[in-house]
Design a protein around this motif. Structure first.
Motif, PDB file in Angstrom:
ATOM      1  N   LEU A 143     -59.770 -27.747 -25.982  1.00 12.56           N
ATOM      2  CA  LEU A 143     -59.939 -27.843 -27.435  1.00 12.56           C
ATOM      3  C   LEU A 143     -61.074 -26.942 -27.882  1.00 12.56           C
ATOM      4  N   LEU A 144     -62.117 -26.912 -27.085  1.00 10.61           N
ATOM      5  CA  LEU A 144     -63.260 -26.051 -27.393  1.00 10.61           C
ATOM      6  C   LEU A 144     -62.831 -24.591 -27.455  1.00 10.61           C
ATOM      7  N   LEU A 145     -62.037 -24.162 -26.499  1.00 10.02           N
ATOM      8  CA  LEU A 145     -61.624 -22.776 -26.443  1.00 10.02           C
ATOM      9  C   LEU A 145     -60.531 -22.432 -27.449  1.00 10.02           C
ATOM     10  N   ASP A 146     -59.631 -23.356 -27.664  1.00 10.47           N
ATOM     11  CA  ASP A 146     -58.445 -23.062 -28.466  1.00 10.47           C
ATOM     12  C   ASP A 146     -58.610 -23.375 -29.946  1.00 10.47           C
ATOM     13  N   PRO A 154     -61.123 -14.760 -30.357  1.00 10.65           N
ATOM     14  CA  PRO A 154     -60.585 -13.431 -30.043  1.00 10.65           C
ATOM     15  C   PRO A 154     -61.268 -12.776 -28.835  1.00 10.65           C
ATOM     16  N   LYS A 155     -62.559 -12.998 -28.661  1.00  9.21           N
ATOM     17  CA  LYS A 155     -63.257 -12.454 -27.486  1.00  9.21           C
ATOM     18  C   LYS A 155     -62.753 -13.118 -26.206  1.00  9.21           C
ATOM     19  N   ILE A 156     -62.546 -14.418 -26.264  1.00  4.58           N
ATOM     20  CA  ILE A 156     -62.066 -15.139 -25.084  1.00  4.58           C
ATOM     21  C   ILE A 156     -60.633 -14.728 -24.763  1.00  4.58           C
ATOM     22  N   GLN A 157     -59.851 -14.427 -25.783  1.00  4.07           N
ATOM     23  CA  GLN A 157     -58.464 -14.020 -25.572  1.00  4.07           C
ATOM     24  C   GLN A 157     -58.332 -12.560 -25.145  1.00  4.07           C
ATOM     25  N   ASN A 158     -59.383 -11.782 -25.284  1.00  3.75           N
ATOM     26  CA  ASN A 158     -59.356 -10.376 -24.884  1.00  3.75           C
ATOM     27  C   ASN A 158     -59.483 -10.299 -23.356  1.00  3.75           C
ATOM     28  N   LYS A 159     -58.382  -9.986 -22.710  1.00  9.22           N
ATOM     29  CA  LYS A 159     -58.347  -9.983 -21.234  1.00  9.22           C
ATOM     30  C   LYS A 159     -59.231  -8.903 -20.614  1.00  9.22           C
ATOM     31  N   ASN A 160     -59.654  -7.916 -21.396  1.00 11.76           N
ATOM     32  CA  ASN A 160     -60.592  -6.914 -20.899  1.00 11.76           C
ATOM     33  C   ASN A 160     -62.022  -7.439 -20.892  1.00 11.76           C
ATOM     34  N   LEU A 161     -62.287  -8.470 -21.693  1.00 11.99           N
ATOM     35  CA  LEU A 161     -63.630  -9.055 -21.762  1.00 11.99           C
ATOM     36  C   LEU A 161     -63.757 -10.352 -20.973  1.00 11.99           C
ATOM     37  N   THR A 162     -62.688 -11.132 -20.948  1.00  7.94           N
ATOM     38  CA  THR A 162     -62.785 -12.497 -20.440  1.00  7.94           C
ATOM     39  C   THR A 162     -61.665 -12.801 -19.455  1.00  7.94           C
ATOM     40  N   GLN A 163     -62.034 -13.372 -18.339  1.00  8.08           N
ATOM     41  CA  GLN A 163     -61.077 -13.905 -17.383  1.00  8.08           C
ATOM     42  C   GLN A 163     -61.561 -15.260 -16.907  1.00  8.08           C
ATOM     43  N   MET A 164     -60.677 -16.222 -16.945  1.00 10.43           N
ATOM     44  CA  MET A 164     -60.985 -17.541 -16.414  1.00 10.43           C
ATOM     45  C   MET A 164     -60.611 -17.548 -14.933  1.00 10.43           C
ATOM     46  N   ILE A 165     -61.431 -18.176 -14.142  1.00  3.39           N
ATOM     47  CA  ILE A 165     -61.136 -18.368 -12.723  1.00  3.39           C
ATOM     48  C   ILE A 165     -60.971 -19.865 -12.517  1.00  3.39           C
ATOM     49  N   ILE A 166     -59.823 -20.254 -12.022  1.00  3.66           N
ATOM     50  CA  ILE A 166     -59.515 -21.663 -11.804  1.00  3.66           C
ATOM     51  C   ILE A 166     -60.091 -22.050 -10.441  1.00  3.66           C
ATOM     52  N   VAL A 167     -61.007 -22.998 -10.437  1.00  2.68           N
ATOM     53  CA  VAL A 167     -61.605 -23.480  -9.187  1.00  2.68           C
ATOM     54  C   VAL A 167     -61.113 -24.908  -8.975  1.00  2.68           C
ATOM     55  N   VAL A 187     -53.935 -24.285 -16.540  1.00  2.00           N
ATOM     56  CA  VAL A 187     -53.275 -22.977 -16.592  1.00  2.00           C
ATOM     57  C   VAL A 187     -52.230 -22.958 -17.707  1.00  2.00           C
ATOM     58  N   GLU A 188     -51.458 -24.018 -17.810  1.00  2.00           N
ATOM     59  CA  GLU A 188     -50.440 -24.094 -18.872  1.00  2.00           C
ATOM     60  C   GLU A 188     -51.095 -24.044 -20.251  1.00  2.00           C
ATOM     61  N   ASP A 189     -52.205 -24.753 -20.405  1.00  2.00           N
ATOM     62  CA  ASP A 189     -52.911 -24.747 -21.685  1.00  2.00           C
ATOM     63  C   ASP A 189     -53.546 -23.379 -21.966  1.00  2.00           C
ATOM     64  N   LEU A 190     -54.088 -22.741 -20.936  1.00  2.00           N
ATOM     65  CA  LEU A 190     -54.640 -21.395 -21.113  1.00  2.00           C
ATOM     66  C   LEU A 190     -53.544 -20.412 -21.517  1.00  2.00           C
ATOM     67  N   ASN A 191     -52.368 -20.566 -20.930  1.00  2.00           N
ATOM     68  CA  ASN A 191     -51.243 -19.705 -21.310  1.00  2.00           C
ATOM     69  C   ASN A 191     -50.892 -19.893 -22.788  1.00  2.00           C
ATOM     70  N   ARG A 192     -50.829 -21.153 -23.224  1.00  5.06           N
ATOM     71  CA  ARG A 192     -50.525 -21.436 -24.641  1.00  5.06           C
ATOM     72  C   ARG A 192     -51.579 -20.846 -25.564  1.00  5.06           C
ATOM     73  N   GLY A 212     -56.711 -15.345 -20.675  1.00  3.32           N
ATOM     74  CA  GLY A 212     -56.416 -14.783 -19.366  1.00  3.32           C
ATOM     75  C   GLY A 212     -56.987 -15.572 -18.208  1.00  3.32           C
ATOM     76  N   HIS A 213     -56.218 -15.580 -17.130  1.00  5.89           N
ATOM     77  CA  HIS A 213     -56.643 -16.217 -15.877  1.00  5.89           C
ATOM     78  C   HIS A 213     -55.812 -15.596 -14.773  1.00  5.89           C
ATOM     79  N   ASN A 214     -56.453 -14.950 -13.839  1.00  2.00           N
ATOM     80  CA  ASN A 214     -55.711 -14.315 -12.752  1.00  2.00           C
ATOM     81  C   ASN A 214     -56.008 -14.922 -11.395  1.00  2.00           C
ATOM     82  N   TRP A 215     -57.135 -15.558 -11.255  1.00  2.00           N
ATOM     83  CA  TRP A 215     -57.559 -15.994  -9.931  1.00  2.00           C
ATOM     84  C   TRP A 215     -57.732 -17.496  -9.833  1.00  2.00           C
TER      85      TRP A 215
END
Length: 174
Positions: free
Chosen positions: A58-61, A86-99, A114-119, A123-126
């Motif tokens: 909720l904080l991010l979205d 918009p900064k968090i959604q910019n995949k060149n600036l921000t990547q989430m890492i799921i731990v 991951v599903e919520d981040l996709n919605r 970005g999250h690659n790792w």
């Protein structure tokens, strides 16, 4: 709470209720986080370690909702609050890492994240599997059973992450 005798009880009740709101703490965090993101030129990384819960998402979205809430609570609103998502959604600036851990509940919580981040188009690659026994050379039955169970969840993580995962052994990296 110490209050002037002239303060109407309705005002006191409103303030007390407002301070008890679960959103108050989230809004304060959101404001601090947006300030950090606005002034990050001198930082290579900003790391926020948080549980994969709906509150974090909720904080991010919901930057727009938080922005409106901040406007209600204060006459001062900075533009960095409006530009955070918009900064968090910019995949060149921000990547989430799921731990996560190689266990059922942490995996399912992380998969839901991951599903919520996709919605939210974040970005999250790792994925990082933390505190794993799989890489250790322990041979007793307890470790063997645990390692076998972890292997199932690591394979799910491998598939979910499209092979973008890293396993940290129990006890950390040496």
């Amino acid at each position: 709470m110490s209050v002037n005798d002239d303060t109407p009880q309705d005002d006191i009740d409103y303030i007390v209720e407002d301070l008890k709101s679960p959103c108050t703490e989230e809004i304060a965090f959101f404001k601090a986080f947006s300030d950090i993101m606005e002034n990050q030129e001198d930082m290579d990384y900003v790391i926020v370690d948080t549980a994969p819960t709906g509150h974090t998402l909720l904080l991010l979205d919901s930057s727009e909702n938080h922005h409106k809430e901040l406007k209600k609570k204060s006459t001062q609103t900075t533009s960095n609050v409006e530009t955070l998502l918009p900064k968090i959604q910019n995949k060149n600036l921000t990547q989430m890492i799921i731990v996560t851990l190689a266990e059922k509940t942490p995996y399912l919580e992380s998969k839901r994240l991951v599903e919520d981040l996709n919605r939210a188009n974040i970005g999250h690659n790792w994925w990082v599997v933390n505190q794993s026994l799989v890489t250790l050379n322990q041979r007793d039955d307890l470790f063997s059973n645990k390692k076998e169970d972890e292997s199932i969840w690591i394979n799910k993580i491998k598939n979910e992450s499209l092979d973008n995962y890293f396993v940290i052994p129990y006890g950390g990296l040496s």
